[in-house]
Design an enzyme around this catalytic site. Structure first.
Site, PDB file in Angstrom:
ATOM      1  N   ASN A  28       0.854  -1.198   0.000  1.00 26.17           N
ATOM      2  CA  ASN A  28       0.000   0.000   0.000  1.00 26.17           C
ATOM      3  C   ASN A  28       0.891   1.249   0.000  1.00 26.17           C
ATOM      4  O   ASN A  28       0.823   2.102   0.874  1.00 26.17           O
ATOM      5  CB  ASN A  28      -0.972  -0.008   1.189  1.00 26.17           C
ATOM      6  CG  ASN A  28      -2.019   1.089   1.050  1.00 26.17           C
ATOM      7  OD1 ASN A  28      -2.198   1.922   1.920  1.00 26.17           O
ATOM      8  ND2 ASN A  28      -2.701   1.115  -0.073  1.00 26.17           N
ATOM      9  N   GLY A  32       6.174   8.204   0.882  1.00 28.26           N
ATOM     10  CA  GLY A  32       7.190   7.900   1.902  1.00 28.26           C
ATOM     11  C   GLY A  32       7.990   6.667   1.510  1.00 28.26           C
ATOM     12  O   GLY A  32       9.225   6.657   1.575  1.00 28.26           O
ATOM     13  N   HIS A  33       7.288   5.621   1.089  1.00 25.20           N
ATOM     14  CA  HIS A  33       7.980   4.407   0.636  1.00 25.20           C
ATOM     15  C   HIS A  33       8.840   4.708  -0.593  1.00 25.20           C
ATOM     16  O   HIS A  33       9.978   4.265  -0.700  1.00 25.20           O
ATOM     17  CB  HIS A  33       6.967   3.319   0.263  1.00 25.20           C
ATOM     18  CG  HIS A  33       6.108   2.848   1.392  1.00 25.20           C
ATOM     19  ND1 HIS A  33       4.751   3.113   1.441  1.00 25.20           N
ATOM     20  CD2 HIS A  33       6.387   2.140   2.505  1.00 25.20           C
ATOM     21  CE1 HIS A  33       4.238   2.566   2.531  1.00 25.20           C
ATOM     22  NE2 HIS A  33       5.205   1.971   3.207  1.00 25.20           N
ATOM     23  N   ARG A 184      -2.008   3.631   6.993  1.00 22.50           N
ATOM     24  CA  ARG A 184      -3.201   3.650   7.847  1.00 22.50           C
ATOM     25  C   ARG A 184      -3.994   4.959   7.721  1.00 22.50           C
ATOM     26  O   ARG A 184      -5.124   5.028   8.205  1.00 22.50           O
ATOM     27  CB  ARG A 184      -2.823   3.369   9.303  1.00 22.50           C
ATOM     28  CG  ARG A 184      -2.368   1.916   9.490  1.00 22.50           C
ATOM     29  CD  ARG A 184      -2.146   1.551  10.939  1.00 22.50           C
ATOM     30  NE  ARG A 184      -1.989   0.108  11.110  1.00 22.50           N
ATOM     31  CZ  ARG A 184      -0.819  -0.521  11.299  1.00 22.50           C
ATOM     32  NH1 ARG A 184       0.297   0.166  11.331  1.00 22.50           N
ATOM     33  NH2 ARG A 184      -0.781  -1.834  11.440  1.00 22.50           N
TER      34      ARG A 184
HETATM   35  P1  AMP Z   1       5.451  -0.095   6.224  1.00 25.87           P
HETATM   36  O1  AMP Z   1       5.041  -0.531   4.839  1.00 25.87           O
HETATM   37  O2  AMP Z   1       4.478   0.804   6.865  1.00 25.87           O
HETATM   38  O3  AMP Z   1       5.914  -1.240   7.066  1.00 25.87           O
HETATM   39  O4  AMP Z   1       6.740   0.828   6.002  1.00 25.87           O
HETATM   40  C1  AMP Z   1       7.835   0.384   5.261  1.00 25.87           C
HETATM   41  C2  AMP Z   1       8.958   1.362   5.440  1.00 25.87           C
HETATM   42  O5  AMP Z   1       8.556   2.655   4.983  1.00 25.87           O
HETATM   43  C3  AMP Z   1       9.391   1.521   6.902  1.00 25.87           C
HETATM   44  O6  AMP Z   1      10.806   1.631   6.965  1.00 25.87           O
HETATM   45  C4  AMP Z   1       8.714   2.809   7.293  1.00 25.87           C
HETATM   46  O7  AMP Z   1       9.344   3.478   8.354  1.00 25.87           O
HETATM   47  C5  AMP Z   1       8.825   3.601   5.996  1.00 25.87           C
HETATM   48  N1  AMP Z   1       7.835   4.683   5.963  1.00 25.87           N
HETATM   49  C6  AMP Z   1       6.502   4.595   6.233  1.00 25.87           C
HETATM   50  N2  AMP Z   1       5.918   5.811   6.154  1.00 25.87           N
HETATM   51  C7  AMP Z   1       6.912   6.693   5.828  1.00 25.87           C
HETATM   52  C8  AMP Z   1       6.959   8.108   5.603  1.00 25.87           C
HETATM   53  N3  AMP Z   1       5.860   8.870   5.700  1.00 25.87           N
HETATM   54  N4  AMP Z   1       8.137   8.670   5.279  1.00 25.87           N
HETATM   55  C9  AMP Z   1       9.249   7.910   5.179  1.00 25.87           C
HETATM   56  N5  AMP Z   1       9.290   6.578   5.374  1.00 25.87           N
HETATM   57  C10 AMP Z   1       8.128   5.966   5.697  1.00 25.87           C
END
Ligand code: AMP
Length: 275
Positions: A28, A32-33, A184
């Site tokens: 998703n 940021g990703h 989320r």
């Molecule tokens: P997740 O898919 O939420 O497990 O996140 C995967 C990676 O993306 C993790 O290293 C998170 O810290 C990073 N991440 C999630 N949201 C952000 C954001 N807004 N800015 C930068 N990195 C992010």
């Protein structure tokens, strides 16, 4: 971009991929990703991403089942960001038999903040990233500061377990109104979305006060908690911590303010490093 659903397929492909920079995700994907993927290009010859919603890090009453899964749109974003290989295993590939061995952070890390609110969460995170690191064998791993405690747990794990990996912490990408991007955020109603930036604004209020010399952290924290409650939030914590281990500050250490709070039924997480 090559998509791999098995360990063998990924390992075969990575034999000729040179040094790998790796960014694990749960999919998703948002900007940021994508920023992690773009930065990853500077840390290796090939960028590898993973998408895996890891049941092990969700509590029994958490949102594993309803966690948004948007595989096709994710692939398009990863392609555009220059990712060479995507590892997207089924649960049966990563956990063919129930996991018998776990990586468990010491209680000092596991029992505070997110660890206290989500028992077993960091054990689930540390175990899955260890598996992913063993499969991908990256030179560098890019993680977001958005999940500050997760970054700290993984950084310390890699150091203590002598994994030959550079951990790179990447800045949080935010919406124009300050809300940290998160998968989320999609759960937020229109009204809650309007309210959501208040969490970051409270972190800024505390950071400004500290910048002006205030050291009565508990007073600043209580004021922020009270303010959030007055606006319909249910905060779990707003806390000034030292950056190195997220324990309470004792002297002149570099600080970060961490917060977790629920607005309607959505739990948001944010933090701000104090300059
Ligand atoms: P997740 O898919 O939420 O497990 O996140 C995967 C990676 O993306 C993790 O290293 C998170 O810290 C990073 N991440 C999630 N949201 C952000 C954001 N807004 N800015 C930068 N990195 C992010």
């Amino acid at each position: 971009m090559q998509i791999h659903t098995t360990v063998d397929s990924l390992r075969d492909a990575l034999r000729s991929a040179g040094k790998v920079a790796f960014a694990p995700t749960m999919g998703n994907l948002h900007a940021g990703h994508v920023s992690l993927m773009r930065q990853a290009r500077d840390y290796g010859d090939s960028v590898v991403a993973s998408i895996f919603v890891n049941r092990l890090q969700f509590g029994p009453r958490e949102d594993f089942d309803k966690y948004p899964r948007t595989f096709e749109a994710d692939c398009n974003q990863l392609c555009e960001a220059g990712v060479a290989h995507l590892f997207a295993p089924d649960e049966s590939v990563l956990y063919p038999t129930p996991q018998q061995y776990f990586v468990t952070p010491a209680s000092a890390q596991d029992d505070i903040l997110e660890g206290a609110m989500r028992p077993g969460h960091f054990r689930g995170v540390a175990t899955v990233v260890t598996k992913l690191f063993n499969i991908v064998q990256p030179t560098a791993v890019l993680l977001g500061k958005k999940d500050y405690q997760q970054l700290m747990v993984i950084r310390n794990m890699v150091r203590e377990l002598n994994m030959p990996i550079e951990i790179v912490g990447c800045e949080t990408i935010r919406a124009p109104d300050g809300l940290a991007l998160s998968s989320r955020n999609g759960y937020l109603s229109e009204q809650a979305r309007t309210e959501a930036p208040r969490l970051f604004r409270q972190l800024q209020v505390i950071a400004d006060a500290i910048g002006k010399g205030r050291r009565d952290y508990d007073v600043l924290e209580s004021a922020a908690l009270e303010h959030l409650r007055e606006h319909g939030w249910q905060p779990d914590y707003v806390s000034v911590r030292r950056r190195s281990d997220l324990l309470p500050p004792t002297g002149n250490e570099a600080l970060v303010i961490v917060a977790a709070a629920r607005i309607e039924s959505t739990r948001l997480l944010d933090n701000l490093e104090v300059a």
